[in-house]
Scaffold this motif. Structure first.
Motif, PDB file in Angstrom:
ATOM      1  N   GLY A   3       7.092   7.498  -3.618  1.00 19.75           N
ATOM      2  CA  GLY A   3       6.755   8.898  -3.348  1.00 19.75           C
ATOM      3  C   GLY A   3       5.990   9.510  -4.510  1.00 19.75           C
ATOM      4  O   GLY A   3       4.994  10.221  -4.309  1.00 19.75           O
ATOM      5  N   LEU A   4       6.437   9.241  -5.714  1.00 18.94           N
ATOM      6  CA  LEU A   4       5.741   9.733  -6.889  1.00 18.94           C
ATOM      7  C   LEU A   4       4.363   9.081  -7.015  1.00 18.94           C
ATOM      8  O   LEU A   4       3.376   9.738  -7.349  1.00 18.94           O
ATOM      9  CB  LEU A   4       6.583   9.479  -8.139  1.00 18.94           C
ATOM     10  N   LEU A   5       4.292   7.803  -6.711  1.00 21.79           N
ATOM     11  CA  LEU A   5       3.000   7.110  -6.733  1.00 21.79           C
ATOM     12  C   LEU A   5       2.024   7.757  -5.754  1.00 21.79           C
ATOM     13  O   LEU A   5       0.864   8.012  -6.086  1.00 21.79           O
ATOM     14  CB  LEU A   5       3.185   5.628  -6.401  1.00 21.79           C
ATOM     15  N   PHE A   6       2.492   8.063  -4.542  1.00 13.53           N
ATOM     16  CA  PHE A   6       1.620   8.698  -3.552  1.00 13.53           C
ATOM     17  C   PHE A   6       1.169  10.078  -4.021  1.00 13.53           C
ATOM     18  O   PHE A   6       0.015  10.451  -3.845  1.00 13.53           O
ATOM     19  CB  PHE A   6       2.319   8.811  -2.192  1.00 13.53           C
ATOM     20  N   SER A   7       2.078  10.842  -4.617  1.00 10.31           N
ATOM     21  CA  SER A   7       1.704  12.161  -5.130  1.00 10.31           C
ATOM     22  C   SER A   7       0.664  12.043  -6.229  1.00 10.31           C
ATOM     23  O   SER A   7      -0.296  12.813  -6.279  1.00 10.31           O
ATOM     24  CB  SER A   7       2.940  12.894  -5.663  1.00 10.31           C
ATOM     25  N   MET A   8       0.845  11.071  -7.090  1.00 10.93           N
ATOM     26  CA  MET A   8      -0.109  10.881  -8.178  1.00 10.93           C
ATOM     27  C   MET A   8      -1.443  10.362  -7.653  1.00 10.93           C
ATOM     28  O   MET A   8      -2.503  10.734  -8.163  1.00 10.93           O
ATOM     29  CB  MET A   8       0.464   9.933  -9.225  1.00 10.93           C
ATOM     30  N   MET A   9      -1.404   9.527  -6.627  1.00 12.28           N
ATOM     31  CA  MET A   9      -2.647   8.975  -6.081  1.00 12.28           C
ATOM     32  C   MET A   9      -3.516  10.067  -5.461  1.00 12.28           C
ATOM     33  O   MET A   9      -4.738   9.919  -5.411  1.00 12.28           O
ATOM     34  CB  MET A   9      -2.349   7.883  -5.052  1.00 12.28           C
ATOM     35  N   ARG A  10      -2.910  11.150  -5.022  1.00  9.18           N
ATOM     36  CA  ARG A  10      -3.692  12.273  -4.499  1.00  9.18           C
ATOM     37  C   ARG A  10      -4.556  12.906  -5.584  1.00  9.18           C
ATOM     38  O   ARG A  10      -5.488  13.638  -5.282  1.00  9.18           O
ATOM     39  CB  ARG A  10      -2.767  13.336  -3.909  1.00  9.18           C
ATOM     40  N   ILE A  71       7.103  -2.414  -5.294  1.00 13.10           N
ATOM     41  CA  ILE A  71       6.740  -0.999  -5.238  1.00 13.10           C
ATOM     42  C   ILE A  71       5.266  -0.857  -4.902  1.00 13.10           C
ATOM     43  O   ILE A  71       4.873   0.053  -4.194  1.00 13.10           O
ATOM     44  CB  ILE A  71       7.074  -0.309  -6.577  1.00 13.10           C
ATOM     45  N   ILE A  72       4.461  -1.746  -5.404  1.00 14.13           N
ATOM     46  CA  ILE A  72       3.018  -1.734  -5.190  1.00 14.13           C
ATOM     47  C   ILE A  72       2.697  -2.706  -4.052  1.00 14.13           C
ATOM     48  O   ILE A  72       3.078  -3.867  -4.110  1.00 14.13           O
ATOM     49  CB  ILE A  72       2.270  -2.173  -6.473  1.00 14.13           C
ATOM     50  N   PHE A  73       1.985  -2.215  -3.034  1.00 18.40           N
ATOM     51  CA  PHE A  73       1.717  -3.042  -1.862  1.00 18.40           C
ATOM     52  C   PHE A  73       0.237  -3.256  -1.565  1.00 18.40           C
ATOM     53  O   PHE A  73      -0.111  -4.182  -0.858  1.00 18.40           O
ATOM     54  CB  PHE A  73       2.372  -2.440  -0.614  1.00 18.40           C
ATOM     55  N   THR A  74      -0.622  -2.376  -2.047  1.00 15.46           N
ATOM     56  CA  THR A  74      -2.033  -2.471  -1.672  1.00 15.46           C
ATOM     57  C   THR A  74      -2.926  -2.582  -2.902  1.00 15.46           C
ATOM     58  O   THR A  74      -2.527  -2.250  -4.011  1.00 15.46           O
ATOM     59  CB  THR A  74      -2.477  -1.231  -0.866  1.00 15.46           C
ATOM     60  N   ALA A  79      -5.216  -0.625  -8.148  1.00 18.64           N
ATOM     61  CA  ALA A  79      -6.363  -0.010  -8.822  1.00 18.64           C
ATOM     62  C   ALA A  79      -5.976   1.334  -9.430  1.00 18.64           C
ATOM     63  O   ALA A  79      -6.397   1.667 -10.543  1.00 18.64           O
ATOM     64  CB  ALA A  79      -7.521   0.160  -7.840  1.00 18.64           C
ATOM     65  N   PHE A  80      -5.161   2.109  -8.728  1.00 19.76           N
ATOM     66  CA  PHE A  80      -4.742   3.404  -9.264  1.00 19.76           C
ATOM     67  C   PHE A  80      -3.860   3.228 -10.492  1.00 19.76           C
ATOM     68  O   PHE A  80      -4.021   3.946 -11.486  1.00 19.76           O
ATOM     69  CB  PHE A  80      -4.018   4.243  -8.205  1.00 19.76           C
ATOM     70  N   VAL A  81      -2.938   2.279 -10.444  1.00 18.39           N
ATOM     71  CA  VAL A  81      -2.078   2.034 -11.608  1.00 18.39           C
ATOM     72  C   VAL A  81      -2.933   1.602 -12.801  1.00 18.39           C
ATOM     73  O   VAL A  81      -2.726   2.070 -13.923  1.00 18.39           O
ATOM     74  CB  VAL A  81      -0.985   0.987 -11.284  1.00 18.39           C
ATOM     75  N   GLN A  82      -3.901   0.749 -12.558  1.00 16.81           N
ATOM     76  CA  GLN A  82      -4.803   0.357 -13.638  1.00 16.81           C
ATOM     77  C   GLN A  82      -5.563   1.567 -14.168  1.00 16.81           C
ATOM     78  O   GLN A  82      -5.764   1.716 -15.373  1.00 16.81           O
ATOM     79  CB  GLN A  82      -5.778  -0.713 -13.159  1.00 16.81           C
ATOM     80  N   LEU A 129      -0.301  -9.565  -3.909  1.00 16.64           N
ATOM     81  CA  LEU A 129      -1.567  -9.286  -3.251  1.00 16.64           C
ATOM     82  C   LEU A 129      -2.473 -10.495  -3.141  1.00 16.64           C
ATOM     83  O   LEU A 129      -3.533 -10.419  -2.553  1.00 16.64           O
ATOM     84  CB  LEU A 129      -2.291  -8.162  -4.008  1.00 16.64           C
ATOM     85  N   GLY A 130      -2.085 -11.598  -3.728  1.00 18.63           N
ATOM     86  CA  GLY A 130      -2.919 -12.787  -3.695  1.00 18.63           C
ATOM     87  C   GLY A 130      -4.046 -12.686  -4.699  1.00 18.63           C
ATOM     88  O   GLY A 130      -4.174 -11.723  -5.429  1.00 18.63           O
ATOM     89  N   ALA A 131      -4.867 -13.673  -4.726  1.00 20.74           N
ATOM     90  CA  ALA A 131      -6.009 -13.673  -5.646  1.00 20.74           C
ATOM     91  C   ALA A 131      -7.121 -12.838  -5.016  1.00 20.74           C
ATOM     92  O   ALA A 131      -7.721 -13.234  -4.048  1.00 20.74           O
ATOM     93  CB  ALA A 131      -6.476 -15.108  -5.895  1.00 20.74           C
ATOM     94  N   TRP A 132      -7.391 -11.701  -5.574  1.00 22.57           N
ATOM     95  CA  TRP A 132      -8.455 -10.833  -5.061  1.00 22.57           C
ATOM     96  C   TRP A 132      -9.343 -10.511  -6.166  1.00 22.57           C
ATOM     97  O   TRP A 132      -9.952  -9.879  -6.649  1.00 22.57           O
ATOM     98  CB  TRP A 132      -7.920  -9.586  -4.377  1.00 22.57           C
TER      99      TRP A 132
END
Length: 132
Positions: A3-10, A71-74, A79-82, A129-132
């Motif tokens: 939830g906090l991650l989503f708020s921050m991603m906004r 916690i991280i799925f996409t 990218a946002f955490v980075q 996430l695999g090798a991307w």
């Protein structure tokens, strides 16, 4: 944490803008409406870098991920955490608005959280996430 991650991603555009402008109104907010995830203070009424709150968030995210929690799925979340790590790397060298002094504990917290996140991203998130 999600939830906090989503708020921050906004606020992703603000994080990106701050890396270039270092302007007070581009600082990341740390207060959110628990029902909607929206910020509760207007940008021009804000005025702090929130290094402590952002660093603690990154440090806890790294520790929880290392312990095996997903916690991280996409890729967007990775990218946002980075991008938050880059925000902290840049912001800890900027005097906090309202506090003109650099605080050693704040700088240490920023460095520790950045290191933890970089290591976590390298070691653990690629498994999800695999090798991307």
């Amino acid at each position: 944490m999600r939830g906090l991650l989503f708020s921050m991603m906004r606020q992703a555009p603000k994080v990106e803008a701050f890396k270039k402008s270092h302007a007070q109104w581009d600082c990341l907010h740390a207060k959110y409406n628990t029902a909607t995830g929206d910020t509760v203070v207007a940008d021009h009424a804000w005025g702090h870098l929130q290094l402590d709150a952002t660093s603690i968030f990154l440090l806890m995210l790294a520790q929880m991920t290392t312990s095996g929690l997903r916690i991280i799925f996409t890729k967007d979340e990775v990218a946002f955490v980075q991008n938050l790590v880059f925000y902290i790397e840049r912001a800890y060298r900027t005097p906090d608005y309202g506090n003109e002094l650099f605080v050693c504990d704040r700088v240490r917290l920023c460095v520790v959280s950045c290191r933890a996140c970089v290591l976590t991203i390298r070691r653990h998130l690629h498994r999800y996430l695999g090798a991307w």
